[in-house]
Design a protein around this motif. Structure first.
Motif, PDB file in Angstrom:
ATOM      1  N   ARG A  21       0.959  -1.160   0.065  1.00  0.00           N
ATOM      2  CA  ARG A  21       0.009   0.067  -0.237  1.00  0.00           C
ATOM      3  C   ARG A  21       0.964   1.360  -0.051  1.00  0.00           C
ATOM      4  O   ARG A  21       0.539   2.126  -0.640  1.00  0.00           O
ATOM      5  N   LEU A  22       2.005   1.119   0.635  1.00  0.00           N
ATOM      6  CA  LEU A  22       2.842   2.353   0.676  1.00  0.00           C
ATOM      7  C   LEU A  22       3.627   2.697  -0.827  1.00  0.00           C
ATOM      8  O   LEU A  22       3.485   3.826  -1.126  1.00  0.00           O
ATOM      9  N   THR A  23       3.884   1.475  -1.223  1.00  0.00           N
ATOM     10  CA  THR A  23       4.318   1.596  -2.616  1.00  0.00           C
ATOM     11  C   THR A  23       3.367   2.306  -3.512  1.00  0.00           C
ATOM     12  O   THR A  23       3.766   3.169  -4.345  1.00  0.00           O
ATOM     13  N   ALA A  24       2.239   1.905  -3.329  1.00  0.00           N
ATOM     14  CA  ALA A  24       1.400   2.410  -4.316  1.00  0.00           C
ATOM     15  C   ALA A  24       1.053   3.940  -4.071  1.00  0.00           C
ATOM     16  O   ALA A  24       0.830   4.663  -5.125  1.00  0.00           O
ATOM     17  N   LEU A  29       1.904   9.705  -5.103  1.00  0.00           N
ATOM     18  CA  LEU A  29       2.352  11.050  -5.006  1.00  0.00           C
ATOM     19  C   LEU A  29       3.430  11.428  -5.491  1.00  0.00           C
ATOM     20  O   LEU A  29       3.678  12.781  -5.861  1.00  0.00           O
ATOM     21  N   SER A  30       4.188  10.825  -6.102  1.00  0.00           N
ATOM     22  CA  SER A  30       5.721  11.157  -6.836  1.00  0.00           C
ATOM     23  C   SER A  30       5.333  11.415  -8.476  1.00  0.00           C
ATOM     24  O   SER A  30       5.928  11.973  -8.985  1.00  0.00           O
ATOM     25  N   GLY A  31       4.003  10.984  -8.608  1.00  0.00           N
ATOM     26  CA  GLY A  31       3.655  11.195 -10.049  1.00  0.00           C
ATOM     27  C   GLY A  31       4.018  10.146 -10.992  1.00  0.00           C
ATOM     28  O   GLY A  31       3.829  10.152 -12.294  1.00  0.00           O
ATOM     29  N   GLU A  32       4.533   9.053 -10.369  1.00  0.00           N
ATOM     30  CA  GLU A  32       4.831   7.922 -11.410  1.00  0.00           C
ATOM     31  C   GLU A  32       3.994   7.167 -11.798  1.00  0.00           C
ATOM     32  O   GLU A  32       4.006   6.576 -13.082  1.00  0.00           O
ATOM     33  N   LEU A  33       2.821   7.080 -10.944  1.00  0.00           N
ATOM     34  CA  LEU A  33       1.569   6.426 -11.638  1.00  0.00           C
ATOM     35  C   LEU A  33       0.492   7.276 -11.385  1.00  0.00           C
ATOM     36  O   LEU A  33       0.453   8.088 -10.673  1.00  0.00           O
ATOM     37  N   SER A  34      -0.465   7.239 -12.198  1.00  0.00           N
ATOM     38  CA  SER A  34      -1.753   7.606 -11.624  1.00  0.00           C
ATOM     39  C   SER A  34      -2.623   6.880 -10.809  1.00  0.00           C
ATOM     40  O   SER A  34      -2.251   5.597 -10.779  1.00  0.00           O
ATOM     41  N   ARG A  41      -2.509  -1.837 -11.122  1.00  0.00           N
ATOM     42  CA  ARG A  41      -1.498  -2.666 -10.698  1.00  0.00           C
ATOM     43  C   ARG A  41      -1.720  -3.574  -9.613  1.00  0.00           C
ATOM     44  O   ARG A  41      -1.164  -4.795  -9.553  1.00  0.00           O
ATOM     45  N   HIS A  42      -2.360  -3.016  -8.797  1.00  0.00           N
ATOM     46  CA  HIS A  42      -2.612  -3.632  -7.391  1.00  0.00           C
ATOM     47  C   HIS A  42      -3.844  -4.346  -7.292  1.00  0.00           C
ATOM     48  O   HIS A  42      -4.252  -4.918  -6.194  1.00  0.00           O
ATOM     49  N   MET A  47     -10.896   4.011  -5.876  1.00  0.00           N
ATOM     50  CA  MET A  47     -11.379   4.797  -4.587  1.00  0.00           C
ATOM     51  C   MET A  47     -10.420   4.332  -3.443  1.00  0.00           C
ATOM     52  O   MET A  47     -10.334   4.859  -2.688  1.00  0.00           O
ATOM     53  N   THR A  48     -10.055   2.887  -3.494  1.00  0.00           N
ATOM     54  CA  THR A  48      -9.038   2.486  -2.387  1.00  0.00           C
ATOM     55  C   THR A  48      -7.693   3.266  -2.434  1.00  0.00           C
ATOM     56  O   THR A  48      -7.176   3.483  -1.404  1.00  0.00           O
ATOM     57  N   ILE A  49      -7.290   3.304  -3.544  1.00  0.00           N
ATOM     58  CA  ILE A  49      -6.105   4.093  -3.786  1.00  0.00           C
ATOM     59  C   ILE A  49      -6.001   5.502  -3.167  1.00  0.00           C
ATOM     60  O   ILE A  49      -5.523   5.906  -2.479  1.00  0.00           O
ATOM     61  N   GLN A  50      -7.309   6.100  -3.418  1.00  0.00           N
ATOM     62  CA  GLN A  50      -7.728   7.547  -2.828  1.00  0.00           C
ATOM     63  C   GLN A  50      -7.538   7.518  -1.386  1.00  0.00           C
ATOM     64  O   GLN A  50      -7.122   8.388  -0.995  1.00  0.00           O
ATOM     65  N   LYS A  51      -8.308   6.566  -1.031  1.00  0.00           N
ATOM     66  CA  LYS A  51      -8.175   6.465   0.494  1.00  0.00           C
ATOM     67  C   LYS A  51      -7.112   6.359   1.172  1.00  0.00           C
ATOM     68  O   LYS A  51      -6.769   6.863   2.137  1.00  0.00           O
TER      69      LYS A  51
END
Length: 121
Positions: A21-24, A29-34, A41-42, A47-51
């Motif tokens: 989850r930290l990696t995601a 946050l770094s802009g590497e992935l939307s 990917r995960h 919405m889970t990523i946003q949370k």
């Protein structure tokens, strides 16, 4: 991605480990992935990523507002101590990732100035 796909992804599998989850979150946050790419990917809903991202940022904001890094806090439960320590580790990981990203970005700005080993300048 459709709402149906989002919902089916959200129902899949066990909870992901904190490191994943930290990696995601850091990649978003770094802009590497939307958010969408990280979700795919995960195999979770966007919405889970946003949370995850929002909780990560909120915990960091709370820690800075409470200035709880100066020493151990008395009266904390074991769960609160664990969460506080995990939060500190996550903030350090974010700082390290941010520094590394900036170093890579600066290096990329000057890559054309470095002669190749095979060039004949």
């Amino acid at each position: 991605m459709t709402l149906r796909e989002d919902l089916s992804m959200a129902r899949q599998g066990p909870k992901l480990p904190a490191e994943v989850r930290l990696t995601a979150v850091l990649s978003v946050l770094s802009g590497e992935l939307s958010i969408q790419d990280a979700a795919r990917r995960h195999r979770v809903a966007p919405m889970t990523i946003q949370k995850w991202r929002d909780r990560f940022l909120e915990a960091g904001r709370d820690a800075l507002a409470n200035d709880r890094l100066s020493g151990p806090v008395t009266g904390e439960s074991v769960t609160e101590q664990r969460m506080r320590l995990e939060n500190e580790q996550l903030k350090l990981a974010l700082a390290e990732a941010t520094v590394q990203l900036r170093i890579w970005q600066k290096g990329a700005e000057h890559v054309d100035q470095v002669p190749s080993k095979t060039s004949r300048r």
